[in-house]
Scaffold this motif. Structure first.
Motif, PDB file in Angstrom:
ATOM      1  N   GLU A  42     -72.858  97.522 -95.785  1.00 42.43           N
ATOM      2  CA  GLU A  42     -73.172  98.218 -94.714  1.00 42.43           C
ATOM      3  C   GLU A  42     -71.603  98.796 -94.327  1.00 42.43           C
ATOM      4  O   GLU A  42     -70.613  97.987 -94.553  1.00 42.43           O
ATOM      5  CB  GLU A  42     -73.538  97.425 -93.761  1.00 42.43           C
ATOM      6  CG  GLU A  42     -75.229  97.068 -93.835  1.00 42.43           C
ATOM      7  CD  GLU A  42     -75.783  96.255 -92.606  1.00 42.43           C
ATOM      8  OE1 GLU A  42     -74.957  95.694 -91.784  1.00 42.43           O
ATOM      9  OE2 GLU A  42     -76.897  95.642 -93.018  1.00 42.43           O
ATOM     10  N   ALA A  43     -71.706  99.944 -93.697  1.00 38.26           N
ATOM     11  CA  ALA A  43     -70.291 100.657 -93.341  1.00 38.26           C
ATOM     12  C   ALA A  43     -70.612 101.499 -92.034  1.00 38.26           C
ATOM     13  O   ALA A  43     -71.832 102.016 -91.918  1.00 38.26           O
ATOM     14  CB  ALA A  43     -69.605 101.294 -94.328  1.00 38.26           C
ATOM     15  N   SER A  44     -69.604 101.450 -91.171  1.00 42.37           N
ATOM     16  CA  SER A  44     -69.438 102.107 -90.045  1.00 42.37           C
ATOM     17  C   SER A  44     -69.524 103.703 -90.631  1.00 42.37           C
ATOM     18  O   SER A  44     -70.173 104.623 -90.098  1.00 42.37           O
ATOM     19  CB  SER A  44     -68.355 102.071 -89.230  1.00 42.37           C
ATOM     20  OG  SER A  44     -67.041 102.394 -89.941  1.00 42.37           O
ATOM     21  N   ASN A  71     -64.760  99.760 -92.361  1.00 43.46           N
ATOM     22  CA  ASN A  71     -65.334  98.827 -91.727  1.00 43.46           C
ATOM     23  C   ASN A  71     -66.883  98.271 -92.482  1.00 43.46           C
ATOM     24  O   ASN A  71     -67.839  98.192 -91.705  1.00 43.46           O
ATOM     25  CB  ASN A  71     -65.810  99.092 -90.249  1.00 43.46           C
ATOM     26  CG  ASN A  71     -64.630  99.422 -89.426  1.00 43.46           C
ATOM     27  OD1 ASN A  71     -63.532  98.733 -89.712  1.00 43.46           O
ATOM     28  ND2 ASN A  71     -64.493 100.615 -88.755  1.00 43.46           N
ATOM     29  N   SER A  72     -66.658  97.990 -93.743  1.00 43.77           N
ATOM     30  CA  SER A  72     -67.590  97.682 -94.486  1.00 43.77           C
ATOM     31  C   SER A  72     -67.840  96.038 -94.688  1.00 43.77           C
ATOM     32  O   SER A  72     -67.095  95.436 -94.633  1.00 43.77           O
ATOM     33  CB  SER A  72     -67.803  98.308 -96.153  1.00 43.77           C
ATOM     34  OG  SER A  72     -66.393  97.852 -96.608  1.00 43.77           O
ATOM     35  N   LEU A  73     -69.175  95.898 -94.663  1.00 44.96           N
ATOM     36  CA  LEU A  73     -69.670  94.523 -94.833  1.00 44.96           C
ATOM     37  C   LEU A  73     -70.511  94.149 -96.117  1.00 44.96           C
ATOM     38  O   LEU A  73     -71.619  94.823 -96.355  1.00 44.96           O
ATOM     39  CB  LEU A  73     -70.452  94.072 -93.476  1.00 44.96           C
ATOM     40  CG  LEU A  73     -70.907  92.517 -93.556  1.00 44.96           C
ATOM     41  CD1 LEU A  73     -69.553  91.687 -93.483  1.00 44.96           C
ATOM     42  CD2 LEU A  73     -71.768  92.592 -92.231  1.00 44.96           C
ATOM     43  N   LYS A  97     -73.306  92.319 -97.915  1.00 46.79           N
ATOM     44  CA  LYS A  97     -74.382  91.249 -97.823  1.00 46.79           C
ATOM     45  C   LYS A  97     -75.081  90.920 -99.041  1.00 46.79           C
ATOM     46  O   LYS A  97     -75.427  91.655-100.015  1.00 46.79           O
ATOM     47  CB  LYS A  97     -75.287  91.743 -96.966  1.00 46.79           C
ATOM     48  CG  LYS A  97     -74.732  91.847 -95.457  1.00 46.79           C
ATOM     49  CD  LYS A  97     -76.045  92.564 -94.590  1.00 46.79           C
ATOM     50  CE  LYS A  97     -75.365  92.407 -92.999  1.00 46.79           C
ATOM     51  NZ  LYS A  97     -76.384  92.907 -92.227  1.00 46.79           N
ATOM     52  N   PRO A 124     -74.175  87.991 -94.509  1.00 44.14           N
ATOM     53  CA  PRO A 124     -72.585  88.480 -95.006  1.00 44.14           C
ATOM     54  C   PRO A 124     -71.967  87.605 -95.642  1.00 44.14           C
ATOM     55  O   PRO A 124     -71.817  86.546 -95.445  1.00 44.14           O
ATOM     56  CB  PRO A 124     -72.290  88.798 -93.417  1.00 44.14           C
ATOM     57  CG  PRO A 124     -73.461  88.710 -92.477  1.00 44.14           C
ATOM     58  CD  PRO A 124     -74.342  87.650 -93.523  1.00 44.14           C
ATOM     59  N   TYR A 158     -65.935  91.125 -95.802  1.00 45.13           N
ATOM     60  CA  TYR A 158     -65.689  92.134 -95.147  1.00 45.13           C
ATOM     61  C   TYR A 158     -64.448  92.965 -95.681  1.00 45.13           C
ATOM     62  O   TYR A 158     -63.463  92.204 -95.761  1.00 45.13           O
ATOM     63  CB  TYR A 158     -65.387  91.608 -93.414  1.00 45.13           C
ATOM     64  CG  TYR A 158     -64.821  92.698 -92.553  1.00 45.13           C
ATOM     65  CD1 TYR A 158     -65.728  93.657 -92.008  1.00 45.13           C
ATOM     66  CD2 TYR A 158     -63.587  92.661 -92.073  1.00 45.13           C
ATOM     67  CE1 TYR A 158     -65.394  94.660 -91.213  1.00 45.13           C
ATOM     68  CE2 TYR A 158     -63.059  93.815 -91.383  1.00 45.13           C
ATOM     69  CZ  TYR A 158     -64.037  94.876 -90.963  1.00 45.13           C
ATOM     70  OH  TYR A 158     -63.554  95.696 -89.990  1.00 45.13           O
ATOM     71  N   PRO A 199     -62.096  96.207 -94.249  1.00 49.91           N
ATOM     72  CA  PRO A 199     -61.727  97.069 -93.149  1.00 49.91           C
ATOM     73  C   PRO A 199     -61.559  98.485 -93.685  1.00 49.91           C
ATOM     74  O   PRO A 199     -62.231  99.297 -93.130  1.00 49.91           O
ATOM     75  CB  PRO A 199     -60.071  96.740 -92.796  1.00 49.91           C
ATOM     76  CG  PRO A 199     -60.045  95.436 -93.259  1.00 49.91           C
ATOM     77  CD  PRO A 199     -61.019  95.088 -94.440  1.00 49.91           C
TER      78      PRO A 199
END
Length: 907
Positions: free
Chosen positions: A350-352, A367-369, A371, A376, A379, A381
């Motif tokens: 997931e990322a903004s 801003n990626s996460l 999973k 999660p 992380y 940045p």
């Protein structure tokens, strides 16, 4: 009486020529060659060509006329031309009927109507012209040419209202606007010329500038604004093979701007399903000319094989997306490559924002996460990596964490740098907790007909267990390959290769940190450097070169072996009616153990006669002749004299076999007794101490001793047989047994004693291969002395496969005469399910009563995720290396990244 009749006819003709008044609105004037009046003067017929005209500007010319005065109805036939001077209308036809009361003109047969005011021409089989209403109805094979707007309409029927300036075409309608390069096909098209609006009813296709092809229904085309519009489902095919499906659309033709809802886009629709990217957008604006877009909710399905795994379903979801200046951005995005199952994917990112920069060919995450099954775990940045189309691009590679009881914990962060189109370089710095620094470099260069790769590294601050001070150690591996362009050879190339380390145990110490490539030596105890070449054409093949071998386990003075030069030559087989002739030659000059030097040139000639079969009994015989010429000189070598020697050896071989077969109700059985008689009256070099293995697979080979400078000496007779029984209905069920032995007239002291072929009666060699089914298979190789009192060699392999359980056992035991190997090893695998596997491996050396290693591995694997835990225990010890236990954790998120960490458990 005669004069009176002429006066009456003259009066009638003059009256018809000048005027015939029914009333002021129904006046027709005729000018014809012949006339006939019947029905009490109410029916007038004209022949031979002429003209009829009215006082309101209508003229009709034709070959024949028929006029009904009561109905005020005129019919004109043959080469008819109707002219309305007032309305500037011309009609050409085979026949025209004119109802003067209704002002209705009907034309039939090759009709052409010309509207000079609107600059319109209509061709049809039948046309109806309402003069007062200014309406035209054309039927059957109608074609309308609008010169004013430079368009044409083809249809079965066309209605044209001159007052409303409206054209309605029905059935198989084709409208083509030549100025705007637009072609529309539909079942009904209406053209409103006052407001420049064209709209269709029903299924419609449109070709826009031969760039975009629309399949829709109820389309509106605003000519002035150059806009296409539809509220119905539409498919658009672009000239670049892109395909768009929309629930509604608006397309601005000049700007090539597309607006739509519920969009489904296939990037390359001409490819098979799964081989092209697919896009779903809730709505969007697309500038097709400048290749930009802005959309709402997005679902992007990348082609299945983009990451070289057809089982993947790589996809990217986002709440919105846009593309500008070669950069595609998906906002609040989720990406995964895992197969779609309806459940949450094994991993997702997931990322903004996820950006695809086609200019830099990079995927950038903000801003990626990461999973794992929606949990999660990492992380980031910001990070980026090359997109899948990139074969290479500068940037950091996957970092790696490791642990060693010799070096301590470590972390490495390799960086890949593209120097030019054909050159690149990777630097991999590694930092260890025991104050050691390793910098490994890999340089690659690819040219048109050559390539070069070098791997070199420096370790700073290494402290050996054999010394107290820290030292710098290094390695250097390189390979240069060159293809020689020569039309005389099918293959012509040469290589230069180098392997060098500054510490004997270097490769073993850094085995987990050195880059895995073709340069890394496969044998950590022997290094090989040199040069070689290879030439091959239709007549012969020639290879050669020079080699240096370094045995890292030996002392400095005796560790090197120099082999230069060396060559191998093979002549193409010469075929005769009676058999085949082969010639081979090889040579080398070898220096080892400091001062042991030997030089040899070996020439081999073999003539193998064709098989002779005795038809009455089926015995197959084969007679072969072998000749060997050895030219040698040696220094400090027991097998070669210090002065040049020329020796010749020869051998005659007679092979016989009698294939027998038996077919039973359930099995096919074959039994092949074999015999080989060999006669070599000459002597051979002393190879009695050489280590060689003989078994049922090679005992009938001509060079079963694996010796190149001698033919097997003496007279020998080899006897044996092969038996096989195979199930007719199941080929995986079979039993195979081989047995063979060698007999000779006397003991041959120069034959390797390990083989037992030097004795008058050799060991008896045998093998079993027994497959009960696809689940159970056993292999057994053995050697028993000629008195059948003692086994000299045993090798047992057992494979069991029961559902998800697979195990393999291997046992090897050698008598002291054949060697000292005595090992037992086992590999067991249990497939818990399609994703989970447990594997256990062990090997025990029974000669020294020591277990060499244990490996226990658990692995979870699916199409996009592999995770494993490996426990490894080794008992190996070599100078700086000590026995160790370690646990390795690995996880790979395909194709994103992989993480590996090894933890050593101190003894």
């Amino acid at each position: 009486m005669k004069n009176k009749l002429l006066k009456i006819l003259s009066y009638i003709i003059i009256s018809l020529f000048f005027s015939l008044n029914l009333n002021s609105e129904e006046l027709f004037n005729f000018n014809v060659s012949e006339i006939k009046i019947t029905q009490d003067g109410n029916l007038f017929q004209g022949f031979g060509g002429g003209e009829a005209f009215t006082n309101d500007g209508i003229s009709i010319s034709a070959e024949n006329f028929e006029y009904n005065k009561i109905d005020n109805f005129l019919i004109a036939k043959k080469n008819v031309k109707f002219i309305d001077q007032t309305k500037k209308i011309i009609i050409n036809a085979n026949e025209i009927s004119y109802n003067k009361k209704q002002e209705k003109i009907i034309a039939n047969g090759n009709v052409q109507i010309i509207d000079n005011i609107n600059e319109t021409i209509i061709l049809a089989s039948e046309i109806i012209y309402f003069k007062n209403k200014q309406e035209i109805i054309a039927k059957n094979n109608v074609k309308l040419n609008d010169k004013l707007n430079n368009l044409s309409i083809i249809a079965d029927n066309i209605y044209f209202s001159k007052n409303d300036e409206k054209i309605v075409a029905e059935k198989k309608v084709i409208l083509e606007d030549f100025d705007k390069d637009i072609k529309i096909n539909s079942n009904k098209i209406t053209f409103n010329k006052l407001n420049n609006l064209i709209f269709t009813e029903g299924k419609t296709s449109a070709n826009v500038k031969s760039k975009f092809y629309f399949d829709s229904s109820d389309i509106k085309f605003f000519e002035k604004e150059m806009k296409l519009f539809s509220q119905n489902k539409t498919i658009i095919r672009a000239e670049d093979s892109s395909l768009y499906e929309l629930s509604s659309f608006e397309y601005q033709i000049e700007k090539e701007f597309l607006k739509g809802k519920d969009l489904f886009i296939i990037e390359k629709s001409n490819l098979q399903d799964g081989e092209s990217d697919k896009y779903y957008f809730a709505d969007g604006f697309f500038d097709l000319k400048n290749k930009t877009f802005n959309t709402g909710a997005a679902k992007i399905f990348l082609k299945k094989n983009i990451f070289d795994r057809s089982e993947n379903d790589p996809r990217l979801y986002g709440v919105s997306s846009n593309h500008l200046n070669g950069i595609t951005t998906v906002n609040k995005a989720v990406f995964t490559s895992c197969k779609k199952t309806g459940n949450c994917p094994p991993w997702s990112l997931e990322a903004s924002k996820i950006k695809h920069d086609k200019n830099k060919k990079q995927l950038i995450y903000e801003n990626s996460l990461l999973k794992l099954y929606d949990v999660p775990i990492f992380y980031f940045p910001k990070f980026f990596h090359p997109d899948p189309t990139v074969e290479r691009q500068s940037g950091f590679l996957i970092p790696r964490i490791n642990n060693s009881n010799v070096l301590g914990s470590s972390i490495s962060a390799p960086y890949f740098h593209v120097i030019s189109e054909n050159k690149d370089w990777t630097i991999n710095p590694t930092i260890y907790s025991k104050d050691i620094r390793l910098i490994q470099n890999e340089y690659r260069q690819e040219n048109k007909s050559s390539s070069f790769i070098a791997d070199f590294g420096f370790a700073n601050g290494f402290k050996s267990s054999e010394a107290n001070e820290r030292k710098n150690i290094n390695h250097f591996f390189a390979l240069f390959k060159k293809k020689i362009e020569n039309s005389d050879f099918i293959k012509s190339d040469f290589r230069i290769f180098v392997e060098r380390v500054s510490k004997d145990t270097y490769l073993k110490i850094f085995k987990d940190n050195l880059t895995d490539n073709n340069l890394k030596p496969s044998n950590f105890d022997v290094l090989n450097s040199g040069i070689d070449f290879n030439l091959e054409n239709e007549k012969f093949s020639l290879s050669g070169g020079a080699d240096i071998y370094e045995d890292l386990k030996k002392t400095q003075s005796d560790r090197y072996q120099f082999v230069f030069p060396h060559y191998n030559y093979s002549q193409k087989t010469i075929k005769f009616n009676s058999g085949n002739l082969n010639f081979d030659s090889s040579g080398n000059s070898t220096l080892n153990n400091t001062n042991n030097h030997k030089t040899r040139i070996i020439n081999d000639v073999a003539f193998k006669m064709n098989d002779k079969i005795l038809n009455n009994i089926g015995l197959r015989n084969n007679l072969n002749f072998y000749f060997k010429n050895l030219n040698s000189v040696g220094k400090n070598v027991s097998t070669y004299k210090s002065s040049p020697q020329i020796e010749a050896q020869s051998m005659i071989e007679l092979n016989s076999e009698l294939p027998l077969s038996k077919i039973t109700e359930f099995n096919n059985q074959t039994l092949v007794p074999r015999f080989s008689l060999r006669i070599n009256p000459s002597d051979m070099k002393n190879h009695s101490l050489d280590k060689r293995k003989v078994n049922t697979d090679n005992i009938f080979d001509i060079n079963r001793l694996g010796i190149d400078d001698s033919l097997e000496s003496g007279y020998s007779f080899t006897a044996g047989f092969d038996f096989k029984s195979e199930n007719k209905n199941d080929s995986e069920k079979f039993f195979q047994f081989k047995l063979a032995s060698v007999f000779r007239d006397r003991v041959e002291d120069n034959i390797p004693t390990q083989t037992s072929l030097n004795k008058k009666n050799s060991n008896i060699f045998g093998s079993f291969d027994y497959s009960l089914s696809k689940y159970i298979n056993m292999e057994y190789d053995f050697a028993v002395d000629n008195k059948i009192e003692k086994f000299k060699y045993n090798s047992i392999g057992l494979d069991l496969s029961l559902n998800n359980f697979i195990t393999e056992f291997n046992f090897i035991e050698e008598d002291s005469e054949l060697g000292n190997t005595n090992i037992f090893e086992n590999t067991t695998t249990y497939n818990i399910n399609s994703n989970n596997v447990l594997t256990f491996k062990t090997r025990r050396n029974r000669e020294i009563n020591l277990t060499e290693y244990y490996n226990l591995v658990y692995e979870y694997k699916n199409d996009c995720l592999t995770a494993g835990v490996k426990f490894n225990k080794t008992y190996y010890e070599d100078r700086d290396l000590k026995p160790s236990e370690n646990i390795m954790f690995t996880i790979s998120f395909y194709p994103l990244t992989s993480i590996e960490q090894t933890l050593d458990i101190e003894q």
